[in-house]
Design a protein around this motif. Sequence first.
Motif, PDB file in Angstrom:
ATOM      1  N   PHE A  57      57.195  44.207  27.546  1.00 24.26           N
ATOM      2  CA  PHE A  57      58.126  43.106  27.294  1.00 24.26           C
ATOM      3  C   PHE A  57      59.198  43.517  26.276  1.00 24.26           C
ATOM      4  CE2 PHE A  57      54.704  40.812  29.314  1.00 24.26           C
ATOM      5  CZ  PHE A  57      55.383  39.846  30.052  1.00 24.26           C
ATOM      6  N   ASN A  58      60.267  42.725  26.228  1.00 22.75           N
ATOM      7  CA  ASN A  58      61.429  43.045  25.385  1.00 22.75           C
ATOM      8  C   ASN A  58      61.088  43.198  23.902  1.00 22.75           C
ATOM      9  OD1 ASN A  58      63.389  43.146  27.401  1.00 22.75           O
ATOM     10  ND2 ASN A  58      63.862  40.953  27.267  1.00 22.75           N
ATOM     11  N   ASP A  59      60.051  42.492  23.442  1.00 22.62           N
ATOM     12  CA  ASP A  59      59.750  42.527  22.013  1.00 22.62           C
ATOM     13  C   ASP A  59      58.920  43.743  21.601  1.00 22.62           C
ATOM     14  OD1 ASP A  59      57.408  41.734  23.259  1.00 22.62           O
ATOM     15  OD2 ASP A  59      56.830  40.348  21.671  1.00 22.62           O
ATOM     16  N   ALA A  60      58.568  44.580  22.540  1.00 22.68           N
ATOM     17  CA  ALA A  60      57.736  45.745  22.226  1.00 22.68           C
ATOM     18  C   ALA A  60      58.537  46.809  21.487  1.00 22.68           C
ATOM     19  CB  ALA A  60      57.159  46.333  23.507  1.00 22.68           C
ATOM     20  N   ASP A  61      57.842  47.622  20.699  1.00 23.22           N
ATOM     21  CA  ASP A  61      58.419  48.832  20.121  1.00 23.22           C
ATOM     22  C   ASP A  61      58.547  49.848  21.254  1.00 23.22           C
ATOM     23  OD1 ASP A  61      58.450  51.530  19.073  1.00 23.22           O
ATOM     24  OD2 ASP A  61      57.877  50.734  17.121  1.00 23.22           O
TER      25      ASP A  61
ATOM     26  N   GLN B  61      60.797  45.003  30.957  1.00 21.68           N
ATOM     27  CA  GLN B  61      61.729  43.883  30.955  1.00 21.68           C
ATOM     28  C   GLN B  61      63.166  44.385  30.771  1.00 21.68           C
ATOM     29  OE1 GLN B  61      60.494  40.736  28.290  1.00 21.68           O
ATOM     30  NE2 GLN B  61      61.333  39.160  29.668  1.00 21.68           N
TER      31      GLN B  61
ATOM     32  N   THR C 227      53.206  43.923  24.132  1.00 23.15           N
ATOM     33  CA  THR C 227      54.036  42.860  23.564  1.00 23.15           C
ATOM     34  C   THR C 227      53.515  42.525  22.176  1.00 23.15           C
ATOM     35  OG1 THR C 227      54.746  40.557  23.829  1.00 23.15           O
ATOM     36  CG2 THR C 227      52.581  41.107  24.671  1.00 23.15           C
ATOM     37  N   ASN C 228      54.379  41.967  21.331  1.00 23.34           N
ATOM     38  CA  ASN C 228      53.964  41.489  20.013  1.00 23.34           C
ATOM     39  C   ASN C 228      53.657  39.999  20.005  1.00 23.34           C
ATOM     40  OD1 ASN C 228      54.147  43.965  18.550  1.00 23.34           O
ATOM     41  ND2 ASN C 228      56.388  43.792  18.611  1.00 23.34           N
ATOM     42  N   ASP C 229      53.763  39.370  21.168  1.00 25.84           N
ATOM     43  CA  ASP C 229      53.518  37.937  21.280  1.00 25.84           C
ATOM     44  C   ASP C 229      52.111  37.725  21.837  1.00 25.84           C
ATOM     45  OD1 ASP C 229      53.365  35.257  22.213  1.00 25.84           O
ATOM     46  OD2 ASP C 229      55.550  35.150  22.365  1.00 25.84           O
TER      47      ASP C 229
ATOM     48  N   THR D 198      51.858  35.539  25.006  1.00 23.08           N
ATOM     49  CA  THR D 198      52.246  36.272  26.212  1.00 23.08           C
ATOM     50  C   THR D 198      51.124  37.203  26.653  1.00 23.08           C
ATOM     51  OG1 THR D 198      54.593  36.195  25.625  1.00 23.08           O
ATOM     52  CG2 THR D 198      53.910  37.915  27.158  1.00 23.08           C
TER      53      THR D 198
ATOM     54  N   ASN E 225      48.327  46.256  24.354  1.00 27.24           N
ATOM     55  CA  ASN E 225      48.888  47.208  23.377  1.00 27.24           C
ATOM     56  C   ASN E 225      48.073  48.484  23.272  1.00 27.24           C
ATOM     57  OD1 ASN E 225      51.003  45.450  22.860  1.00 27.24           O
ATOM     58  ND2 ASN E 225      49.904  44.427  21.198  1.00 27.24           N
TER      59      ASN E 225
END
Length: 488
Positions: A266-270, A299, A420-422, A425, A441
């Motif tokens: 997802f977009n929020d990942a490193d 994403q 993801t960091n969420d 999600t 993760n």
Amino acid sequence: MVKVEVKYTKLFINNEWVDAVSKKTFPTINPQDENVITNVAEGDKADIDIAVAAARKAFHRYSNWRTMDASRRGMLLLKLAELIESQARYLAELETLDCGKPVKIAEEEVYYSTSVLRYYAGKADKILGSTIPADGDVLSMTLKEPVGVCAQIIPWNYPIPMLSWKIAPALAAGCTVVLKPAEQTPLTALAIGALIKEAGFPPGVVNIVPGYGHTAGAALTHHPDVDKVAFTGSTEVGKLILGAAPVANLKRVTLELGGKSPLVVFNDADVEKAAQIAHAAAFANGGQCCCAGTRTYVQAGVYDQFVTKAAEIARNRCVGDPFDDVQQGPQIDKEMYNKVLSYIEAGRAEGARCVAGGGKLDRKGYYVQPTVFADVKDDMKIAREEIFGPVQSVFKFDTFEEVIDRANDTNYGLGAGVITNDITTALTFAKHVRAGSVWINTYDHVSSQTPFGGFKDSGLGRELGEDGINQYLEIKTVTVALPKIPLL
């Protein structure tokens, strides 16, 4: 290349080393240089009959094995783990010679396999039944008993770990075993056969019969005196085994089969970390892994950045002589080597963008470049079929709802991953994806304690953990009539 002594090439039946009844042998090939390592006794139906008879005798109710204390079974498994550990480097080098995986990884797999043996050693005297408050003037209880003689067929991609996954729960439960290693990689199974005898297992408890699937394997799965079949390998062969199992008797079946596993970023990942996790998911063991995360969904917001990083990591992957300090050795054999190269060509032909690799290495042996395709579409051949080689396909997606449907749009369901960091999600993905294992993760974290197996065409049943030993047990209900007590 390291010189490795091959000590055992005969069949291991009833704790003895014997030639095949036919006296036939078959070659096992070194995938590093395409040369014959040695010739191994080729078991077929006649040898399977002898091995099953030995296993059936060892399972007799008055045998040393059946009358042995459960705690003693556990001690034998602990002894076997100790012996395997004492020969870890030798077994790793033998594995590398026979299947081409880097020796440092092979050695790690040996130690991992001993952890499986030790886990089930601890389970041997903890197989518990229940007391049941049944209706009527009765006392009811359940007993858990070994299912019987077990046919176990293991693959070539993880020969020692798969041997441990099979024999450890079966022996802890009190079953007896006839094991057929893959014809490509019989050497370490036979070497461990010698250690099984040295550990003190009675004759006939474990028998090892190398041979081909259509002869030895078919005879084993069809045998009327086999009570259970456990198989790890392709979905196609698994379906044949499932069809064969009821022919002679209604066998219990456990199947761990193929996969086409999704890993969603997802977009929020490193992106750096995500690309490293995805690389390991796709390329571990040269991509020769049933649960390999070869469908990488990224994403749109980080897609281009991810593709650039994934290509960079793949180009820097060290491929070469597995006895050197490398990350990847050769593919297992010529058939799989050509199959992987044909998928790479199909990816190009259907319009996927090759951003790394894309061919063979310019050296002798079955070496394939780590290959990354971008702009892959869901209907492409490389997106739909299990490649079983070092090929990563990267897809773009926009929304959560979209990617869940796309991730589940496959006949397989062995593994899945999300980065993801969420946490919402991540857990929502875990709930809705159709797969036997879901990693958040991380990827392909498999331990002795956690059950492993697949949905849909990826198999039946589970291995490892509590579920793993339950696959080798029958539940018997015992009910005792009690005297009627007059009502007050």
